[in-house]
Write a protein that holds these residues in place. Structure first.
Motif, PDB file in Angstrom:
ATOM      1  N   ALA A   1      10.738 -10.565 -12.632  1.00 20.32           N
ATOM      2  CA  ALA A   1      11.257 -11.922 -12.846  1.00 20.32           C
ATOM      3  C   ALA A   1      10.242 -12.810 -13.548  1.00 20.32           C
ATOM      4  N   ALA A   2       8.941 -12.596 -13.274  1.00 18.64           N
ATOM      5  CA  ALA A   2       7.892 -13.427 -13.901  1.00 18.64           C
ATOM      6  C   ALA A   2       6.729 -12.529 -14.319  1.00 18.64           C
ATOM      7  N   PRO A   3       6.906 -11.764 -15.394  1.00 17.39           N
ATOM      8  CA  PRO A   3       5.861 -10.799 -15.803  1.00 17.39           C
ATOM      9  C   PRO A   3       4.570 -11.435 -16.288  1.00 17.39           C
ATOM     10  N   SER A   4       4.600 -12.708 -16.677  1.00 16.35           N
ATOM     11  CA  SER A   4       3.386 -13.349 -17.207  1.00 16.35           C
ATOM     12  C   SER A   4       2.630 -14.131 -16.146  1.00 16.35           C
ATOM     13  N   GLU A   5       3.108 -14.128 -14.891  1.00 10.18           N
ATOM     14  CA  GLU A   5       2.432 -14.855 -13.817  1.00 10.18           C
ATOM     15  C   GLU A   5       1.456 -13.949 -13.069  1.00 10.18           C
ATOM     16  N   PHE A   6       0.262 -14.433 -12.857  1.00  5.40           N
ATOM     17  CA  PHE A   6      -0.750 -13.658 -12.135  1.00  5.40           C
ATOM     18  C   PHE A   6      -0.341 -13.400 -10.686  1.00  5.40           C
ATOM     19  N   GLY A   7       0.212 -14.437 -10.030  1.00  2.93           N
ATOM     20  CA  GLY A   7       0.496 -14.348  -8.597  1.00  2.93           C
ATOM     21  C   GLY A   7       1.435 -13.220  -8.224  1.00  2.93           C
ATOM     22  N   THR A   8       2.420 -12.921  -9.078  1.00  6.81           N
ATOM     23  CA  THR A   8       3.381 -11.865  -8.748  1.00  6.81           C
ATOM     24  C   THR A   8       2.709 -10.496  -8.762  1.00  6.81           C
ATOM     25  N   TRP A   9       1.882 -10.254  -9.776  1.00  5.54           N
ATOM     26  CA  TRP A   9       1.180  -8.965  -9.861  1.00  5.54           C
ATOM     27  C   TRP A   9       0.135  -8.842  -8.755  1.00  5.54           C
ATOM     28  N   ALA A  10      -0.567  -9.935  -8.452  1.00  9.55           N
ATOM     29  CA  ALA A  10      -1.571  -9.898  -7.386  1.00  9.55           C
ATOM     30  C   ALA A  10      -0.920  -9.578  -6.045  1.00  9.55           C
ATOM     31  N   ARG A  11       0.251 -10.174  -5.800  1.00 14.74           N
ATOM     32  CA  ARG A  11       0.965  -9.900  -4.547  1.00 14.74           C
ATOM     33  C   ARG A  11       1.352  -8.426  -4.461  1.00 14.74           C
ATOM     34  N   LEU A  12       1.834  -7.870  -5.563  1.00 18.13           N
ATOM     35  CA  LEU A  12       2.219  -6.460  -5.575  1.00 18.13           C
ATOM     36  C   LEU A  12       1.009  -5.567  -5.306  1.00 18.13           C
ATOM     37  N   ALA A  13      -0.126  -5.921  -5.893  1.00 23.18           N
ATOM     38  CA  ALA A  13      -1.357  -5.161  -5.638  1.00 23.18           C
ATOM     39  C   ALA A  13      -1.750  -5.245  -4.164  1.00 23.18           C
ATOM     40  N   GLN A  14      -1.606  -6.435  -3.564  1.00 17.13           N
ATOM     41  CA  GLN A  14      -1.937  -6.613  -2.148  1.00 17.13           C
ATOM     42  C   GLN A  14      -1.032  -5.775  -1.251  1.00 17.13           C
ATOM     43  N   VAL A  15       0.228  -5.660  -1.626  1.00 16.50           N
ATOM     44  CA  VAL A  15       1.156  -4.842  -0.841  1.00 16.50           C
ATOM     45  C   VAL A  15       0.721  -3.382  -0.900  1.00 16.50           C
ATOM     46  N   TYR A  16       0.358  -2.911  -2.089  1.00 20.37           N
ATOM     47  CA  TYR A  16      -0.097  -1.516  -2.213  1.00 20.37           C
ATOM     48  C   TYR A  16      -1.385  -1.290  -1.419  1.00 20.37           C
ATOM     49  N   VAL A  17      -2.273  -2.272  -1.391  1.00 22.46           N
ATOM     50  CA  VAL A  17      -3.503  -2.154  -0.591  1.00 22.46           C
ATOM     51  C   VAL A  17      -3.147  -2.042   0.889  1.00 22.46           C
ATOM     52  N   ALA A  18      -2.205  -2.883   1.340  1.00 26.90           N
ATOM     53  CA  ALA A  18      -1.774  -2.826   2.746  1.00 26.90           C
ATOM     54  C   ALA A  18      -1.125  -1.480   3.072  1.00 26.90           C
ATOM     55  N   MET A  19      -0.454  -0.877   2.071  1.00 30.11           N
ATOM     56  CA  MET A  19       0.179   0.438   2.265  1.00 30.11           C
ATOM     57  C   MET A  19      -0.813   1.580   2.082  1.00 30.11           C
ATOM     58  N   GLU A  20      -2.044   1.246   1.697  1.00 34.36           N
ATOM     59  CA  GLU A  20      -3.103   2.221   1.438  1.00 34.36           C
ATOM     60  C   GLU A  20      -2.735   3.166   0.297  1.00 34.36           C
ATOM     61  N   ASP A  21      -1.974   2.660  -0.648  1.00 31.28           N
ATOM     62  CA  ASP A  21      -1.651   3.383  -1.873  1.00 31.28           C
ATOM     63  C   ASP A  21      -2.642   2.903  -2.931  1.00 31.28           C
TER      64      ASP A  21
END
Length: 701
Positions: free
Chosen positions: A310-330
């Motif tokens: 939905a917002a490919p140019s926003e930093f916050g959306t990608w950072a959140r996705l990275a944080q989710v993967y970190v929490a999942m240990e992926d």
């Protein structure tokens, strides 16, 4: 409650400060600098001579020319420094209106009538209207919250001589603030936004950030819910803000329901999706079973993934996705997504650019006198600091780079440096393998024209969604120096403790330069990298972050190794207070809280440091150490007041949470039982009284 002392900065040339402010108006990009108060004085014994003095201020009621004139009037009756031998002839108050980009000014001669007007970016005078005063008032409140100190003293030290007041002290002033916010809400995007937001919109801007900070600080959630309910009827996007306040007030069921209904109508609203992902991640942290945690993170992943679309140019959306993967240990996906984050050049808050002063008078009120605090400024000037500690580049990171670095350090804290390097080499094309593969295939010819860039990026998101356009500019502007890897003889630290085992701290090998790979492709070099088909090109800024992280870990490892050696020999490990403070922030940055507290305590054992005490306070709050939290807060409140700040949202929040957990009577008793002068205790009682005024949870009545 006694007001903070009044600092006085004397001009070399009369009205120099006002002229400098006028010249800087065109360059302002954020909410504007703190308000400027200029006084023209003349010595009582020499009326023919005039003197220009000024100071800055935030939080003064800027709703009308009368309220600003009243502030000037209060200064004429105070006698600090030169005031005992001089009298004020006239005063000028300057307050920036970020909506209309004009500087509202009130000129008050003594005696004489008050004149109000505004100055635009060209320096031309304009009439001050009621609409302009409404905008100015709202900007003033937002500045007071945005430019307030967080307790560490960093903000206070940035600008000399700023008085900071609380702009909202009771329910009446709250009503005025929220009424102004409601009237101007849909123009909030004009104010700009935090540096991590690329494009300000209705729900992501300085106005909404200020409103959410106000509700979080004061706990006035009912007022926030009422405001956003009214605004949601005009624009459904406000549902994301409404749900955030509901989550703050522990009304989670209602918050989830509102988000669910709103997303039915706007399924690709990235702020709502991000709010959902954030909520699910917090719920995963409190999950009682591994299965429950996995399910919540899986749902958060779906929301975060869709928000990047939905917002490919926003930093916050990608950072959140990275944080989710970190929490999942992926870890591989976490690193891949982190590499996809669009990075923006950090835009700092507007600060006044003043000419060199003739003289500076920074008085101290008797009410703020405390021996351990008073000795702080003098001792700082004589401290020696190891150059290696001063040159840690991560300490200077702000905005998107700071958040990205935090994600990287979280991964390092969880899996260790060696494992992170292995994952890095699995995900990205390393320079050595790139050269090796290139040599092996140099003699081969292929009918189809291919290039290293497209092969290496196979399987990654679309380049525009990946944020490459934004990254290239940010890399050039902000990280150009960092990208140059200093390969001169850096000594590798002896050991790094990872999960209790000492391992060699390996210097990260270089990733292939994406610019070089793409340049070779453009020049028609035909390469076929069979083994690299599923690997990505590492962005220059992320490659630089690995080098910066290595420097942090190297210094941290040397420190911990030396500490262990000295203890084994029953010797004292000596550092200056400034060095202990830097080591504390280093450990905190690397997410080693116990070691950070150890360094901060060593610093405080030598002299007072608001940064060190603020760092320890976070751990006290985390561990629910009520008495230690109160003791630390009293000292931080006193230090802030000593430097003319009677208001810190973070310290007010700390007091409010203590009262919520322990009750107002108990907190007041603990404050009063502290072995410190009464005038110092009264400063913290003032914060507790604010909580009572707002009828916070845990207060009497």
């Amino acid at each position: 409650m006694v007001a903070p002392a009044v600092p006085e900065i004397t001009e070399e040339v009369l009205h120099d400060s006002i002229d400098a402010r006028t010249e800087s108006l065109l360059a302002l990009r954020e909410l504007g600098p703190p308000d400027l108060v200029h006084l023209l004085k003349q010595p009582v014994r020499n009326p023919g001579k005039q003197l220009g003095v000024y100071h800055h201020v935030t939080g003064v009621d800027a709703s009308s020319s009368a309220s600003l004139a009243a502030y000037i009037n209060t200064l004429t009756y105070k006698e600090f420094g030169q005031s005992a031998t001089t009298k004020t002839v006239e005063g000028t108050y300057c307050c920036y209106n970020a909506f209309s980009r004009v500087d509202m000014r009130v000129h008050a001669p003594f005696p004489g009538s008050v004149e109000s007007y505004c100055v635009d970016e060209r320096g031309e005078k304009r009439k001050a209207t009621e609409e302009l005063w409404l905008e100015t008032y709202l900007c003033s409140v937002l500045r007071a919250y945005s430019y307030a100190d967080d307790g560490t003293g960093d903000t206070i030290r940035k600008i000399m001589g700023v008085r900071r007041f609380n702009p909202v002290t009771n329910t009446e002033t709250e009503h005025r603030f929220l009424s102004a916010a409601e009237q101007l809400f849909f123009r909030g995007w004009q104010l700009g936004s935090d540096s991590v937001v690329q494009v300000p919109n209705v729900v992501s801007n300085h106005l909404t950030t200020g409103l959410l900070k106000y509700f979080q600080t004061t706990g006035r959630y009912a007022s926030g819910i009422n405001l956003f309910e009214k605004l949601r009827s005009q624009n459904p996007e406000v549902a994301s803000l409404l749900s955030k306040v509901l989550f703050m007030g522990n009304e989670e069921v209602e918050g989830v329901r509102i988000l669910h209904e709103a997303l039915k109508d706007s399924p690709m609203d990235y702020v709502m999706l991000d709010t959902q992902a954030e909520f699910l991640m917090k719920k995963a942290e409190t999950a009682t079973t591994p299965e429950q945690k996995e399910e919540r993170l899986r749902m958060a992943l779906g929301c975060a993934d869709r928000s990047t679309i939905a917002a490919p140019s926003e930093f916050g959306t990608w950072a959140r996705l990275a944080q989710v993967y970190v929490a999942m240990e992926d870890w591989e996906n976490a690193l891949t997504i982190l590499n996809s984050c669009p990075m923006f050049t950090y835009q700092d808050k507007d600060a006044p650019l003043m000419p060199e002063p003739k003289d500076v008078n920074l008085p101290t009120l008797p009410e703020t006198r405390l021996d351990e605090i008073d000795s702080e400024p003098e001792s700082r000037y004589h401290e020696q600091v190891d150059p290696s500690l001063l040159n840690l580049r991560a300490a200077a990171y702000r905005g998107t780079f700071k958040q990205a670095y935090s994600i990287l350090t979280e991964m390092t804290a969880k899996i260790g440096w060696d494992q992170l390097l292995k994952i890095r080499s699995n995900v990205f094309v390393m320079e050595d393998e790139y050269r090796s593969e290139k040599q092996e295939t140099a003699q081969q010819a292929y009918p189809a024209k291919r290039n290293a860039s497209t092969d290496a990026l196979r399987g990654t998101p679309d380049p525009t969604a990946n944020g490459n356009v934004a990254v290239s500019q940010a890399s050039d502007d902000e990280d150009e120096d960092d990208a140059e890897k200093d390969t001169d003889g850096d000594s590798i630290a002896q050991t790094l403790v990872t999960n209790g085992k000492p391992d060699e701290l390996e210097r990260p090998s270089g990733a292939v330069d994406p610019d070089e790979a793409k340049k070779e492709a453009e020049n028609g070099v035909e390469d076929h990298f069979s083994r690299l088909n599923n690997k990505r090109l590492c962005e220059r800024w992320l490659d630089s972050l690995f080098m910066v992280l290595y420097e942090d870990l190297r210094v941290y490892t040397i420190w911990r190794t030396q500490m262990a050696q000295y203890r084994a020999q029953s010797m004292q490990y000596k550092k200056s207070a400034e060095e202990w403070e830097i080591l504390g922030t280093l450990a905190e940055r690397l997410q080693h809280l116990d070691e950070a507290v150890e360094a901060y305590r060593a610093c405080l054992g030598m002299r007072f440091s608001p940064k060190a005490l603020s760092g320890i306070l976070k751990v006290f709050e985390l561990n629910k150490n009520t008495r230690e939290t109160v003791a630390a807060t009293i000292r931080l409140v006193t230090w802030q007041y000593r430097w003319y700040s009677e208001f810190s949202p973070e310290l007010l929040h700390t007091i409010r949470m203590l009262i919520e957990d322990e009750g107002a009577v108990k907190v007041r008793s603990i404050i009063q039982a502290t072995n410190l002068p009464q005038n110092v205790l009264d400063l913290t009682h003032h914060y507790a009284a604010l909580c009572a005024t707002f009828r916070s949870s845990g207060t009497d009545g």
